[in-house]
Design a protein around this motif. Structure first.
Motif, PDB file in Angstrom:
ATOM      1  N   GLY A   1       0.783  -1.233   0.000  1.00  0.00           N
ATOM      2  CA  GLY A   1       0.000   0.000   0.000  1.00  0.00           C
ATOM      3  C   GLY A   1       0.811   1.277   0.000  1.00  0.00           C
ATOM      4  N   ALA A   2       1.985   1.275  -0.609  1.00  0.00           N
ATOM      5  CA  ALA A   2       2.793   2.495  -0.643  1.00  0.00           C
ATOM      6  C   ALA A   2       2.078   3.574  -1.446  1.00  0.00           C
ATOM      7  N   CYS A   3       2.082   4.796  -0.932  1.00  0.00           N
ATOM      8  CA  CYS A   3       1.456   5.911  -1.625  1.00  0.00           C
ATOM      9  C   CYS A   3       2.163   7.191  -1.232  1.00  0.00           C
ATOM     10  N   GLY A   4       1.843   8.269  -1.917  1.00  0.00           N
ATOM     11  CA  GLY A   4       2.461   9.552  -1.612  1.00  0.00           C
ATOM     12  C   GLY A   4       3.957   9.506  -1.858  1.00  0.00           C
ATOM     13  N   ARG A   5       4.715   9.946  -0.862  1.00  0.00           N
ATOM     14  CA  ARG A   5       6.167   9.994  -1.024  1.00  0.00           C
ATOM     15  C   ARG A   5       6.853   8.688  -0.646  1.00  0.00           C
ATOM     16  N   ALA A   6       6.111   7.711  -0.169  1.00  0.00           N
ATOM     17  CA  ALA A   6       6.707   6.432   0.208  1.00  0.00           C
ATOM     18  C   ALA A   6       6.948   5.578  -1.031  1.00  0.00           C
ATOM     19  N   ARG A   7       8.033   4.832  -1.007  1.00  0.00           N
ATOM     20  CA  ARG A   7       8.357   3.938  -2.102  1.00  0.00           C
ATOM     21  C   ARG A   7       7.799   2.543  -1.829  1.00  0.00           C
ATOM     22  N   SER A   8       7.647   1.776  -2.872  1.00  0.00           N
ATOM     23  CA  SER A   8       7.074   0.447  -2.752  1.00  0.00           C
ATOM     24  C   SER A   8       8.184  -0.598  -2.664  1.00  0.00           C
ATOM     25  N   GLY A   9       7.944  -1.613  -1.828  1.00  0.00           N
ATOM     26  CA  GLY A   9       8.890  -2.717  -1.738  1.00  0.00           C
ATOM     27  C   GLY A   9       9.863  -2.574  -0.590  1.00  0.00           C
ATOM     28  N   ARG A  10      10.990  -3.275  -0.704  1.00  0.00           N
ATOM     29  CA  ARG A  10      12.011  -3.274   0.338  1.00  0.00           C
ATOM     30  C   ARG A  10      13.006  -2.147   0.117  1.00  0.00           C
ATOM     31  N   MET A  11      13.763  -1.837   1.152  1.00  0.00           N
ATOM     32  CA  MET A  11      14.703  -0.721   1.074  1.00  0.00           C
ATOM     33  C   MET A  11      15.762  -0.971   0.005  1.00  0.00           C
ATOM     34  N   ASP A  12      15.878  -0.027  -0.908  1.00  0.00           N
ATOM     35  CA  ASP A  12      16.841  -0.091  -2.012  1.00  0.00           C
ATOM     36  C   ASP A  12      17.521   1.269  -2.096  1.00  0.00           C
ATOM     37  N   LEU A  13      18.822   1.293  -1.859  1.00  0.00           N
ATOM     38  CA  LEU A  13      19.554   2.552  -1.792  1.00  0.00           C
ATOM     39  C   LEU A  13      20.255   2.905  -3.101  1.00  0.00           C
ATOM     40  N   SER A  14      19.935   2.188  -4.174  1.00  0.00           N
ATOM     41  CA  SER A  14      20.667   2.389  -5.426  1.00  0.00           C
ATOM     42  C   SER A  14      20.529   3.798  -5.978  1.00  0.00           C
ATOM     43  N   ASP A  15      19.413   4.475  -5.715  1.00  0.00           N
ATOM     44  CA  ASP A  15      19.253   5.841  -6.211  1.00  0.00           C
ATOM     45  C   ASP A  15      19.068   6.840  -5.071  1.00  0.00           C
ATOM     46  N   VAL A  16      19.565   6.480  -3.877  1.00  0.00           N
ATOM     47  CA  VAL A  16      19.520   7.384  -2.729  1.00  0.00           C
ATOM     48  C   VAL A  16      20.897   8.014  -2.566  1.00  0.00           C
ATOM     49  N   ASP A  17      20.924   9.307  -2.369  1.00  0.00           N
ATOM     50  CA  ASP A  17      22.186  10.037  -2.223  1.00  0.00           C
ATOM     51  C   ASP A  17      22.708   9.860  -0.794  1.00  0.00           C
ATOM     52  N   VAL A  18      23.505   8.824  -0.591  1.00  0.00           N
ATOM     53  CA  VAL A  18      24.080   8.536   0.722  1.00  0.00           C
ATOM     54  C   VAL A  18      25.473   9.154   0.781  1.00  0.00           C
ATOM     55  N   PRO A  19      25.720  10.097   1.687  1.00  0.00           N
ATOM     56  CA  PRO A  19      27.050  10.721   1.776  1.00  0.00           C
ATOM     57  C   PRO A  19      28.117   9.692   2.148  1.00  0.00           C
ATOM     58  N   GLU A  20      29.242   9.710   1.445  1.00  0.00           N
ATOM     59  CA  GLU A  20      30.296   8.751   1.729  1.00  0.00           C
ATOM     60  C   GLU A  20      30.898   8.953   3.115  1.00  0.00           C
ATOM     61  N   ASP A  21      30.860  10.179   3.624  1.00  0.00           N
ATOM     62  CA  ASP A  21      31.448  10.463   4.932  1.00  0.00           C
ATOM     63  C   ASP A  21      30.421  10.409   6.052  1.00  0.00           C
ATOM     64  N   ALA A  22      29.315   9.709   5.816  1.00  0.00           N
ATOM     65  CA  ALA A  22      28.230   9.660   6.801  1.00  0.00           C
ATOM     66  C   ALA A  22      28.573   8.736   7.964  1.00  0.00           C
ATOM     67  N   VAL A  23      27.986   9.054   9.116  1.00  0.00           N
ATOM     68  CA  VAL A  23      27.946   8.157  10.265  1.00  0.00           C
ATOM     69  C   VAL A  23      26.556   7.533  10.283  1.00  0.00           C
ATOM     70  N   VAL A  24      26.498   6.207  10.402  1.00  0.00           N
ATOM     71  CA  VAL A  24      25.236   5.483  10.255  1.00  0.00           C
ATOM     72  C   VAL A  24      24.867   4.792  11.560  1.00  0.00           C
ATOM     73  N   TYR A  25      23.587   4.862  11.909  1.00  0.00           N
ATOM     74  CA  TYR A  25      23.023   4.087  13.013  1.00  0.00           C
ATOM     75  C   TYR A  25      21.855   3.281  12.460  1.00  0.00           C
ATOM     76  N   MET A  26      21.878   1.969  12.708  1.00  0.00           N
ATOM     77  CA  MET A  26      20.850   1.082  12.172  1.00  0.00           C
ATOM     78  C   MET A  26      20.177   0.297  13.285  1.00  0.00           C
TER      79      MET A  26
END
Length: 396
Positions: free
Chosen positions: A333-358
């Motif tokens: 039921g993805a709608c609006g600004r939400a994407r459908s399916g599982r998390m896919d970062l292939s077209d997400v602008d992830v900063p290379e110098d980022a600190v990540v918490y998961m």
């Protein structure tokens, strides 16, 4: 740290011991609980005993610790122990319990491996155990001191001042401290243990992230009803959902946990799935309250919008940050600004110098961590929190 003679013996026997660790830990727990059933009353999680997760986690931690000692013989791998120490502190582990564990663990090793456990082999693995136990005891003493507690006495009563139904299977409890004692500080991302008495009279502990806080020492925990395939729902989460109302009191530990958001200027990526949103929401609240201006990229995946707990909080807090942005994925039921399916970062602008918490299920975090590394994020900058025994220890 490990003597040369013991290191040679451990190196020679690690393949055999490692291959038998599952059998060893199974024998260890079965024998210990048969002779010391009181340890299941308020110390060990019997749900994790039934599903085998605690046994696999213990086996993995022993193997990882021994391997690290061999790879770096002059160092004790304290980085592997920090998470365990915080979990132990959260349930009130005491020094004398390491003697009990030693007795039953080494009896299990001797029973499973038989004649292969010569006096030399036993002495070498005894050295490994006490290096690990000594490191944990020292860490736990510091953690207890920082929490203002001694010998595992970290408990106090809290009153439920509000109950919020977040989703069909997730509820938040807003809690106020009782008594006049000062409330120990909590870092964004830390958790508390909740201690309850079950209908059969046994006390059980479960850890829940502090998903938010308010004025006058108010704190919030958010509890998802645990669904256990083929058996009743999680006994503690079900009890909290079905019986706890406004005005009731709960017994909570001081806050613990080594995955705590650190302040800084580097870009920040907060990744979660399902109820893994709880530490992320706490981190977002901290960023908003401290006026953080760093770039904050919030990535969350869930089954559907209706099952996304704390969604409004996450959106409101992200929008309050000058550098905040979010991307959501819903399987249904993805709608609006939400994407459908599982998390896919292939077209997400992830900063290379980022600190990540998961935070989220292990398969999810393994997949997203691999995507983040491919995007150029350094492995040392990816931090993760696991709900329950850490079956990823040494592998991440």
């Amino acid at each position: 740290m490990l003597s040369a003679e013991s290191a040679a013996t451990v190196r020679a026997t690690l393949p055999a011991v490692g291959a038998s660790l599952d059998a060893i830990t199974a024998r260890f727990y079965d024998t210990m609980f048969a002779e010391r059933p009181e340890l299941l009353d308020g110390v060990f999680n019997r749900g994790n005993q039934r599903n085998g997760e605690q046994r696999r986690a213990l086996a993995g931690s022993i193997a990882a610790f021994a391997t690290a000692l061999l790879d770096h013989p002059d160092e004790r791998p304290d980085h592997l122990l920090s998470r365990i120490a915080h979990k132990h502190a959260a349930v009130g582990v005491t020094d004398d319990q390491y003697v009990i564990v030693h007795k039953y663990l080494f009896a299990a090793i001797a029973e499973v491996l038989g004649d292969a456990v010569t006096p030399q082999v036993a002495a070498a693995w005894d050295e490994v155990y006490w290096l690990m136990a000594g490191g944990l005891i020292a860490m736990e003493a510091r953690i207890y001191a920082e929490a203002g507690a001694r010998g595992g006495r970290t408990w106090r009563r809290w009153r439920v001042v509000e109950r919020r139904e977040e989703t069909a299977d997730t509820v938040s409890f807003v809690l106020a401290p009782t008594g006049d004692e000062p409330v120990p500080p909590a870092g964004p991302g830390q958790y508390v243990s909740v201690r309850v008495e079950l209908p059969d009279g046994v006390h059980q502990l479960r850890q829940y992230t502090l998903s938010g806080h308010g004025e006058d020492g108010l704190r919030r925990i958010t509890v998802k009803r645990a669904r256990v395939e083929g058996s009743p729902d999680g006994e503690v989460s079900a009890l909290l959902h079905d019986t706890v109302a406004e005005g009731d009191e709960l017994t909570l530990s001081a806050p613990f946990g080594d995955v705590v958001l650190e302040d800084g200027d580097a870009p920040l990526v907060l990744v979660s799935a399902g109820i893994g949103c709880t530490p992320v929401t706490a981190m977002l609240q901290h960023l908003a309250l401290t006026g953080a201006t760093r770039r904050v990229l919030v990535l969350h995946a869930d089954r559907s919008e209706a099952e996304h707990a704390l969604r409004e909080d996450m959106e409101r807090l992200t929008e309050a940050l000058p550098g905040g942005e979010r991307v959501l994925w819903y399987e249904e039921g993805a709608c609006g600004r939400a994407r459908s399916g599982r998390m896919d970062l292939s077209d997400v602008d992830v900063p290379e110098d980022a600190v990540v918490y998961m935070c989220g299920p292990l398969p999810f975090m393994r997949d997203v961590r691999a995507q983040l590394l491919r995007a150029g994020v350094a492995a040392r900058d990816v931090h993760y929190e696991v709900f329950g025994p850490d079956l990823w220890l040494g592998a991440a």
